[in-house]
Write an enzyme that holds these catalytic residues in place. Structure first.
Site, PDB file in Angstrom:
ATOM      1  N   ASP A 120      -4.698  18.261  51.267  1.00 24.64           N
ATOM      2  CA  ASP A 120      -3.684  17.338  50.584  1.00 24.64           C
ATOM      3  C   ASP A 120      -2.525  16.949  51.459  1.00 24.64           C
ATOM      4  O   ASP A 120      -2.499  17.540  52.634  1.00 24.64           O
ATOM      5  CB  ASP A 120      -3.382  18.509  49.525  1.00 24.64           C
ATOM      6  CG  ASP A 120      -2.772  17.675  48.127  1.00 24.64           C
ATOM      7  OD1 ASP A 120      -2.522  16.422  48.383  1.00 24.64           O
ATOM      8  OD2 ASP A 120      -2.614  18.251  47.085  1.00 24.64           O
ATOM      9  N   HIS A 179       3.834  20.953  45.459  1.00 29.27           N
ATOM     10  CA  HIS A 179       4.925  19.885  46.243  1.00 29.27           C
ATOM     11  C   HIS A 179       6.280  20.776  46.467  1.00 29.27           C
ATOM     12  O   HIS A 179       6.970  20.331  47.614  1.00 29.27           O
ATOM     13  CB  HIS A 179       5.025  18.741  45.346  1.00 29.27           C
ATOM     14  CG  HIS A 179       3.863  17.972  45.068  1.00 29.27           C
ATOM     15  ND1 HIS A 179       3.369  18.173  44.115  1.00 29.27           N
ATOM     16  CD2 HIS A 179       3.392  16.892  45.784  1.00 29.27           C
ATOM     17  CE1 HIS A 179       1.946  17.454  43.861  1.00 29.27           C
ATOM     18  NE2 HIS A 179       2.101  16.683  45.092  1.00 29.27           N
TER      19      HIS A 179
END
Length: 443
Positions: free
Chosen positions: A344, A271
């Protein structure tokens, strides 16, 4: 993903499949400048009139619902199907400044009407979750918005892994996470927990769970997987993953094995950075691949890519999400996966370091991805794919392949028919009994 965010700001480092960042005025400007996808209804009428001869009608009737729907779509409809997006707010018809800034329209229903996305993913931090009846009404309203404007049915998903990643935590039965289930050593527990989860999602009108985690967590410093994995031994993790897939399917909910080719040996959170895993091909085949191979054998609907670099699998330096060698060469060709490949979240730093947001979605499709999850700027991403098709960089037949996989998933999980919600079915005595049993065995 254990982290939660409010107002587009990350409050914790661990957040999977959705660390969406605000685009503010720039996003609003992009939204106003983008052409909305055209409804499939007019194209469907035209297709019906050209197929009026007995021979053509017979040929059309022999095709499945997914194939017939694809045949009714124009290019804009098809490109729109690739995207799964976040909408802000608790009500389908409730206005939100965040929707206005990002999409140029105020309500979740208007986002669906304007862009015709293939899917929506719900998040607590997007204000989508406040009560069981509210979630059921939201999902019903979103599906109706898709249906009323002639598009393909909408798939509504959520990250409900249980344990540290529980988007519906306050509403549903509290169930053990993967590490606790793995500690029991009983694959029946993985199946039962997934079934209970799926039944409660289905009662809320949610048809896809971004679970199970198929990573083998071999790095104790891993900041993003940890207890979300069933364990550190692929021989034990793989059967747990397969059993979980069976459980979701028993509940008639689609399942997602993540994060391919494996996110278990990282010390960087994708992330916020781009992890590099230096497993050899041999080590990957024996350590990372078995849970995914088992998930595929059990008919998993979707495999999600990881924003990780594996230079021994692809020396280009691109993350797996953008790697043809990994998504097509390994996942499609070597493991034989014929279902939907999802990226993702595309707003994560791990996939945005090397290329711009427009280029990322094009490269993801060229690599083999079908479902483009949470682009940071949907109008920009949509226009980038459309432009790539019109220029010939991506063939329309390649888009057709992805859309057909997505439509087949929707057909297989009953999304073309009526979906009845039942918020009162949550936290039933039977579900609580399953939770109590597995918690007790994990101690």
């Amino acid at each position: 993903m254990p982290g939660l965010r409010q107002g587009g700001v990350m409050l914790a480092a661990l957040l999977v499949a959705g660390c969406s960042s605000g685009t503010g005025a720039a996003g609003a400007q992009a939204s106003r400048g983008a052409a909305a996808p055209v409804s499939a209804s007019a194209v469907a009428s035209s297709a019906a009139s050209t197929a009026a001869t007995p021979a053509a009608s017979s040929k059309a009737s022999s095709k499945g619902l997914a194939e017939r729907t694809l045949a009714s779509m124009n290019l804009r409809d098809k490109v729109a199907q690739l995207f799964t997006v976040v909408v802000w707010g608790a009500k389908a018809g409730g206005p939100s400044k965040e929707n206005q800034a990002r999409y140029g329209v105020a309500t979740p229903a208007e986002v669906v009407e304007k862009f015709r996305p293939g899917g929506v993913i719900l998040f607590d931090w997007a204000g989508n979750v406040s009560g069981a009846g509210q979630v059921a009404a939201l999902t019903t309203g979103l599906r109706e918005a898709a249906r009323e404007h002639g598009g393909a049915p909408l798939v509504i998903g959520v990250d409900q892994e249980n344990g540290v990643v529980s988007r519906l935590r306050a509403l549903v039965t509290k169930l053990p996470g993967a590490a606790q289930i793995g500690a029991t050593g009983q694959t029946a527990n993985a199946r039962d927990v997934a079934r209970v989860t799926g039944e409660e999602l289905r009662a809320l009108g949610i048809s896809l769970d971004f679970a199970p985690v198929a990573d083998v967590n071999v790095n104790p410093r891993n900041p993003v997987i940890g207890p979300r994995a069933y364990g550190s031994d692929p021989k034990k993790v793989a059967p747990m993953v397969g059993a979980a897939v069976d459980g979701f399917h028993a509940a008639k909910v689609a399942s997602v094995a993540k994060h391919f080719p494996g996110h278990g040996d990282t010390s960087v959170d994708s992330h916020t950075g781009l992890p590099v895993i230096r497993h050899t091909m041999s080590k990957w085949r024996t350590l990372d691949a078995p849970p995914f191979r088992t998930a595929i054998a059990h008919g998993v609907d979707v495999v999600m890519s990881a924003h990780v670099v594996m230079p021994q699998l692809d020396p280009s330096g691109d993350p797996a999400t953008l790697s043809h060698r990994i998504l097509t060469g390994l996942l499609r060709d070597e493991l034989g996966f014929g279902g939907v490949i999802s990226t993702d979240a595309l707003d994560m730093a791990g996939v945005r370091k090397k290329y711009g947001d427009s280029e990322v979605v094009v490269r993801a499709v060229l690599a083999g991805a079908d479902m483009l999850l949470m682009p940071p700027n949907l109008p920009k991403a949509y226009d980038a794919i459309l432009k790539a098709v019109k220029s010939g960089r991506i063939s329309e037949s390649r888009i057709d392949e992805s859309v057909l996989r997505i439509l087949r998933l929707k057909e297989r999980r009953g999304l073309f028919g009526p979906i009845r919600t039942d918020p009162g079915a949550l936290r039933s005595p039977e579900h609580l009994k399953v939770a109590q049993r597995v918690f007790a065995q994990s101690r």
